[in-house]
Design a protein around this motif. Structure first.
Motif, PDB file in Angstrom:
ATOM      1  N   ALA A 214       0.833  -1.211   0.000  1.00 25.08           N
ATOM      2  CA  ALA A 214       0.000   0.000   0.000  1.00 25.08           C
ATOM      3  C   ALA A 214       0.866   1.259   0.000  1.00 25.08           C
ATOM      4  O   ALA A 214       0.587   2.223  -0.727  1.00 25.08           O
ATOM      5  N   PHE A 215       1.914   1.252   0.814  1.00 26.73           N
ATOM      6  CA  PHE A 215       2.819   2.405   0.854  1.00 26.73           C
ATOM      7  C   PHE A 215       3.525   2.582  -0.476  1.00 26.73           C
ATOM      8  O   PHE A 215       3.652   3.702  -0.995  1.00 26.73           O
ATOM      9  N   ASP A 216       3.991   1.484  -1.058  1.00 18.78           N
ATOM     10  CA  ASP A 216       4.668   1.534  -2.354  1.00 18.78           C
ATOM     11  C   ASP A 216       3.747   2.084  -3.434  1.00 18.78           C
ATOM     12  O   ASP A 216       4.152   2.918  -4.244  1.00 18.78           O
ATOM     13  N   ALA A 217       2.502   1.616  -3.445  1.00 18.56           N
ATOM     14  CA  ALA A 217       1.551   2.082  -4.453  1.00 18.56           C
ATOM     15  C   ALA A 217       1.253   3.568  -4.287  1.00 18.56           C
ATOM     16  O   ALA A 217       1.151   4.315  -5.274  1.00 18.56           O
ATOM     17  N   TYR A 218       1.140   4.024  -3.047  1.00 20.81           N
ATOM     18  CA  TYR A 218       0.807   5.433  -2.794  1.00 20.81           C
ATOM     19  C   TYR A 218       1.923   6.374  -3.238  1.00 20.81           C
ATOM     20  O   TYR A 218       1.698   7.320  -4.004  1.00 20.81           O
ATOM     21  N   VAL A 219       3.147   6.115  -2.760  1.00 18.32           N
ATOM     22  CA  VAL A 219       4.244   7.027  -3.070  1.00 18.32           C
ATOM     23  C   VAL A 219       4.614   6.962  -4.552  1.00 18.32           C
ATOM     24  O   VAL A 219       5.009   7.973  -5.151  1.00 18.32           O
ATOM     25  N   THR A 220       4.481   5.775  -5.162  1.00 16.60           N
ATOM     26  CA  THR A 220       4.789   5.657  -6.581  1.00 16.60           C
ATOM     27  C   THR A 220       3.790   6.426  -7.427  1.00 16.60           C
ATOM     28  O   THR A 220       4.168   7.081  -8.414  1.00 16.60           O
ATOM     29  N   THR A 221       2.528   6.390  -7.059  1.00 18.66           N
ATOM     30  CA  THR A 221       1.507   7.149  -7.786  1.00 18.66           C
ATOM     31  C   THR A 221       1.779   8.643  -7.696  1.00 18.66           C
ATOM     32  O   THR A 221       1.636   9.378  -8.690  1.00 18.66           O
ATOM     33  N   MET A 222       2.189   9.110  -6.537  1.00 21.81           N
ATOM     34  CA  MET A 222       2.512  10.529  -6.384  1.00 21.81           C
ATOM     35  C   MET A 222       3.694  10.919  -7.268  1.00 21.81           C
ATOM     36  O   MET A 222       3.680  11.988  -7.902  1.00 21.81           O
ATOM     37  N   GLU A 223       4.706  10.062  -7.339  1.00 19.88           N
ATOM     38  CA  GLU A 223       5.864  10.353  -8.177  1.00 19.88           C
ATOM     39  C   GLU A 223       5.504  10.323  -9.659  1.00 19.88           C
ATOM     40  O   GLU A 223       6.009  11.128 -10.438  1.00 19.88           O
ATOM     41  N   TYR A 224       4.634   9.400 -10.057  1.00 19.53           N
ATOM     42  CA  TYR A 224       4.194   9.357 -11.453  1.00 19.53           C
ATOM     43  C   TYR A 224       3.418  10.618 -11.819  1.00 19.53           C
ATOM     44  O   TYR A 224       3.542  11.125 -12.943  1.00 19.53           O
ATOM     45  N   ASN A 225       2.621  11.114 -10.892  1.00 15.11           N
ATOM     46  CA  ASN A 225       1.883  12.350 -11.147  1.00 15.11           C
ATOM     47  C   ASN A 225       2.829  13.539 -11.322  1.00 15.11           C
ATOM     48  O   ASN A 225       2.608  14.407 -12.174  1.00 15.11           O
TER      49      ASN A 225
END
Length: 257
Positions: A214-225
């Motif tokens: 969950a943490f990986d998915a959250y921070v990765t989505t923010m970086e992709y944005n």
């Protein structure tokens, strides 16, 4: 030609150089060896360490010993530990934390070199078996899906290899822990058989796996944005902005025009 690239888009996912706090990466490596490296987009090394963590942990009876320790049965906890495997686990565990911290420091240096470079990368790739494009996603949604089933948040981000690894590990750990079978008995009111069915040695893997995914998915989505915004900003600047446009009211000496 640029020596270092900020990101690469492919049908297997998007790899990106981003800033990561070394202490956070080291903490996730301590929670589950391999997670810290996955946060750094080192998926091959992360999955290798992940595999060795499960093999060594299970053979050493480490999680089972922790269960007895938490329940106050200290003698039983000491008696079931396999010292041959524990002696292997100690340097392995320390190495995972140290290497993830060191790697985070190195990648942060690379990030400082590429941070102010213009983002030049394809934003749309169409293959016979996959359609890939750069867009913006909702971090909270990615995190929630990974909490429900680790790997779904990564699929939401189109990180195919990472999602496949998380889903496989989820299936393996769920199968051996028998948590869903125990949960079914619990809902049916059979509390005695519910507690006797679950395999606590494998069950202890689930919290780290779920919250880590969950943490990986959250921070990765923010970086992709952020990557999407940077690429779009650079594209608009190169294609539409006039050459005589002044970005600032200050000149090169920091004085007003």
């Amino acid at each position: 030609m640029e020596r270092r690239y900020q990101a690469v888009l492919s049908s297997l996912g998007t790899s990106q150089i981003t800033y990561r706090r070394p202490s956070t990466v080291a903490w996730w490596s301590a929670a589950f060896p391999g997670f810290g490296h996955m946060l750094l987009n080192m998926h091959l090394k992360g999955n290798i360490l992940f595999l060795f963590e499960v093999i060594i942990n299970v053979n050493a009876n480490l999680n089972l010993s922790m269960v007895y320790t938490f329940s106050g049965q200290f003698e039983m906890a000491k008696s079931i530990l396999n010292t041959r495997w524990i002696m292997i686990y100690i340097p392995f565990y320390i190495f995972c934390i140290w290497d993830s911290y060191r790697s985070a420091m190195d990648i942060n240096k690379l990030y400082s070199l590429t941070e102010h470079q213009p983002v030049h990368m394809p934003v749309f790739i169409m293959k016979n078996f996959e359609l890939c494009y750069l867009d913006k996603r909702i971090p909270f949604v990615a995190s929630i899906w990974s909490l429900f089933l680790p790997g779904l948040g990564q699929l939401y981000n189109r990180r195919t290899l990472t999602a496949f690894a998380f889903l496989v590990w989820t299936l393996v750990i769920t199968f051996y822990s028998r948590d869903l079978e125990s949960l079914q008995l619990l809902f049916g009111g059979d509390f005695i058989h519910s507690t006797g069915t679950v395999n606590m040695e494998w069950l202890l893997f689930i919290p780290s796996l779920s919250f880590g995914a969950a943490f990986d998915a959250y921070v990765t989505t923010m970086e992709y944005n952020k990557l999407f915004n940077s690429e779009q900003k650079e594209f608009l600047h190169e294609e539409w902005q006039s050459d005589d446009f002044k970005r600032s009211f200050l000149n090169e000496n920091g004085e007003l025009h």
